[in-house]
Design a protein around this motif. Structure first.
Motif, PDB file in Angstrom:
ATOM      1  N   ALA A  85     -94.788   6.436   9.774  1.00 28.95           N
ATOM      2  CA  ALA A  85     -94.042   7.698   9.865  1.00 28.95           C
ATOM      3  C   ALA A  85     -93.802   8.118  11.309  1.00 28.95           C
ATOM      4  N   LYS A  86     -94.823   8.022  12.139  1.00 31.79           N
ATOM      5  CA  LYS A  86     -94.727   8.552  13.506  1.00 31.79           C
ATOM      6  C   LYS A  86     -93.655   7.858  14.337  1.00 31.79           C
ATOM      7  N   LEU A  87     -93.533   6.536  14.204  1.00 32.46           N
ATOM      8  CA  LEU A  87     -92.552   5.823  15.029  1.00 32.46           C
ATOM      9  C   LEU A  87     -91.120   6.037  14.555  1.00 32.46           C
ATOM     10  N   ARG A  88     -90.959   6.605  13.368  1.00 33.36           N
ATOM     11  CA  ARG A  88     -89.604   6.922  12.900  1.00 33.36           C
ATOM     12  C   ARG A  88     -89.097   8.205  13.551  1.00 33.36           C
ATOM     13  N   VAL A  89     -90.017   9.061  14.017  1.00 30.01           N
ATOM     14  CA  VAL A  89     -89.597  10.353  14.582  1.00 30.01           C
ATOM     15  C   VAL A  89     -89.890  10.495  16.076  1.00 30.01           C
ATOM     16  N   HIS A  90     -90.883   9.773  16.589  1.00 24.91           N
ATOM     17  CA  HIS A  90     -91.231   9.885  18.010  1.00 24.91           C
ATOM     18  C   HIS A  90     -90.539   8.792  18.812  1.00 24.91           C
ATOM     19  N   GLU A  91     -89.983   9.196  19.930  1.00 27.39           N
ATOM     20  CA  GLU A  91     -89.419   8.205  20.841  1.00 27.39           C
ATOM     21  C   GLU A  91     -90.540   7.772  21.773  1.00 27.39           C
ATOM     22  N   VAL A  92     -90.839   6.478  21.750  1.00 29.45           N
ATOM     23  CA  VAL A  92     -91.953   5.936  22.517  1.00 29.45           C
ATOM     24  C   VAL A  92     -91.396   5.001  23.579  1.00 29.45           C
ATOM     25  N   SER A  93     -91.762   5.265  24.839  1.00 29.95           N
ATOM     26  CA  SER A  93     -91.268   4.396  25.910  1.00 29.95           C
ATOM     27  C   SER A  93     -92.306   3.350  26.310  1.00 29.95           C
ATOM     28  N   ASN A  94     -93.592   3.702  26.217  1.00 27.58           N
ATOM     29  CA  ASN A  94     -94.651   2.743  26.546  1.00 27.58           C
ATOM     30  C   ASN A  94     -95.569   2.630  25.331  1.00 27.58           C
ATOM     31  N   PHE A  95     -95.299   1.645  24.493  1.00 28.45           N
ATOM     32  CA  PHE A  95     -95.996   1.532  23.213  1.00 28.45           C
ATOM     33  C   PHE A  95     -97.498   1.361  23.388  1.00 28.45           C
ATOM     34  N   LYS A  96     -97.923   0.552  24.340  1.00 23.48           N
ATOM     35  CA  LYS A  96     -99.356   0.282  24.509  1.00 23.48           C
ATOM     36  C   LYS A  96    -100.118   1.565  24.833  1.00 23.48           C
ATOM     37  N   SER A  97     -99.639   2.339  25.772  1.00 22.72           N
ATOM     38  CA  SER A  97    -100.306   3.595  26.139  1.00 22.72           C
ATOM     39  C   SER A  97    -100.261   4.592  24.997  1.00 22.72           C
ATOM     40  N   TRP A  98     -99.121   4.678  24.355  1.00 19.85           N
ATOM     41  CA  TRP A  98     -98.961   5.614  23.242  1.00 19.85           C
ATOM     42  C   TRP A  98     -99.894   5.237  22.093  1.00 19.85           C
ATOM     43  N   LEU A  99     -99.968   3.940  21.782  1.00 22.31           N
ATOM     44  CA  LEU A  99    -100.837   3.463  20.707  1.00 22.31           C
ATOM     45  C   LEU A  99    -102.304   3.726  21.046  1.00 22.31           C
ATOM     46  N   TYR A 100    -102.677   3.493  22.306  1.00 21.45           N
ATOM     47  CA  TYR A 100    -104.050   3.746  22.747  1.00 21.45           C
ATOM     48  C   TYR A 100    -104.417   5.214  22.495  1.00 21.45           C
ATOM     49  N   THR A 101    -103.526   6.117  22.891  1.00 24.48           N
ATOM     50  CA  THR A 101    -103.784   7.542  22.710  1.00 24.48           C
ATOM     51  C   THR A 101    -103.838   7.905  21.230  1.00 24.48           C
ATOM     52  N   LEU A 102    -102.929   7.353  20.456  1.00 21.67           N
ATOM     53  CA  LEU A 102    -102.920   7.603  19.016  1.00 21.67           C
ATOM     54  C   LEU A 102    -104.225   7.133  18.376  1.00 21.67           C
ATOM     55  N   ALA A 103    -104.653   5.920  18.714  1.00 28.72           N
ATOM     56  CA  ALA A 103    -105.884   5.359  18.128  1.00 28.72           C
ATOM     57  C   ALA A 103    -107.105   6.162  18.562  1.00 28.72           C
TER      58      ALA A 103
END
Length: 183
Positions: free
Chosen positions: A60-78
């Motif tokens: 769900a989140k990646l359908r609505v959030h624009e992510v420019s740096n997936f690794k950093s964003w995923l780290y924060t999400l996890a």
């Protein structure tokens, strides 16, 4: 090259919702996410479950959030997934969660050179309480609950530009307060 293919997968997934694309994007990071979860849970089964729960939240989140740096964003999400899960189970206090946040940010951005002590964490909590209500609320939603700017605006009822301002000014005021009290 990796960033380009990740960006392609992010864009393609956002446009199509194809879970195979999302799986290809997430798969290389699964061991890293597992390691991060294991650091918090210290339990293999719970960490494996969290890896799957995080994937499910990506749907769900990646359908609505624009992510420019997936690794950093995923780290924060996890990281936030684990912290909020532990907090829900009431096994970790707010100070412990903030300690993990500070430590994680230091590792990710290598901004903090001072060792993290209980005194420093207490100082941060104290300074966080001194922020005005708007800044404090926006900072907690944005960093602790990992809400995007739009979500923070919707939850608080503040204008989007005000939310960005409250977060930016709150971070600055938090740093100033901590420096002032350390002198």
């Amino acid at each position: 090259m990796v960033e380009q293919s990740e960006q392609y997968l992010l864009t393609a997934y956002r446009e199509t919702g194809n879970l195979q694309l999302l799986g290809r994007l997430y798969e290389p990071y699964m061991p890293l996410v597992y390691g991060l979860c294991f650091k918090y849970y210290k339990d293999e089964a719970k960490s494996e479950d969290a890896v799957m729960q995080i994937f499910e939240s990506l749907v769900a989140k990646l359908r609505v959030h624009e992510v420019s740096n997936f690794k950093s964003w995923l780290y924060t999400l996890a990281r936030n997934h684990c912290l909020m899960d532990l907090r829900t189970e009431s096994r970790v206090s707010t100070v412990d969660i903030e300690e993990h946040l500070v430590e994680s940010d230091r590792l990710l951005h290598q901004q903090y050179e001072e060792p993290i002590t209980e005194e420093r964490l207490a100082l941060m909590e104290s300074c966080l309480e001194e922020l005005n209500e708007e800044q404090q609320r926006c900072i907690r939603l944005f960093y602790l609950e990992q809400k995007c700017y739009k979500d923070v605006a919707a939850i608080t009822g503040y204008d989007l530009n005000k939310v960005k301002s409250y977060i930016q000014n709150g971070k600055r005021n938090l740093k100033i307060c901590m420096e002032r009290k350390q002198e």
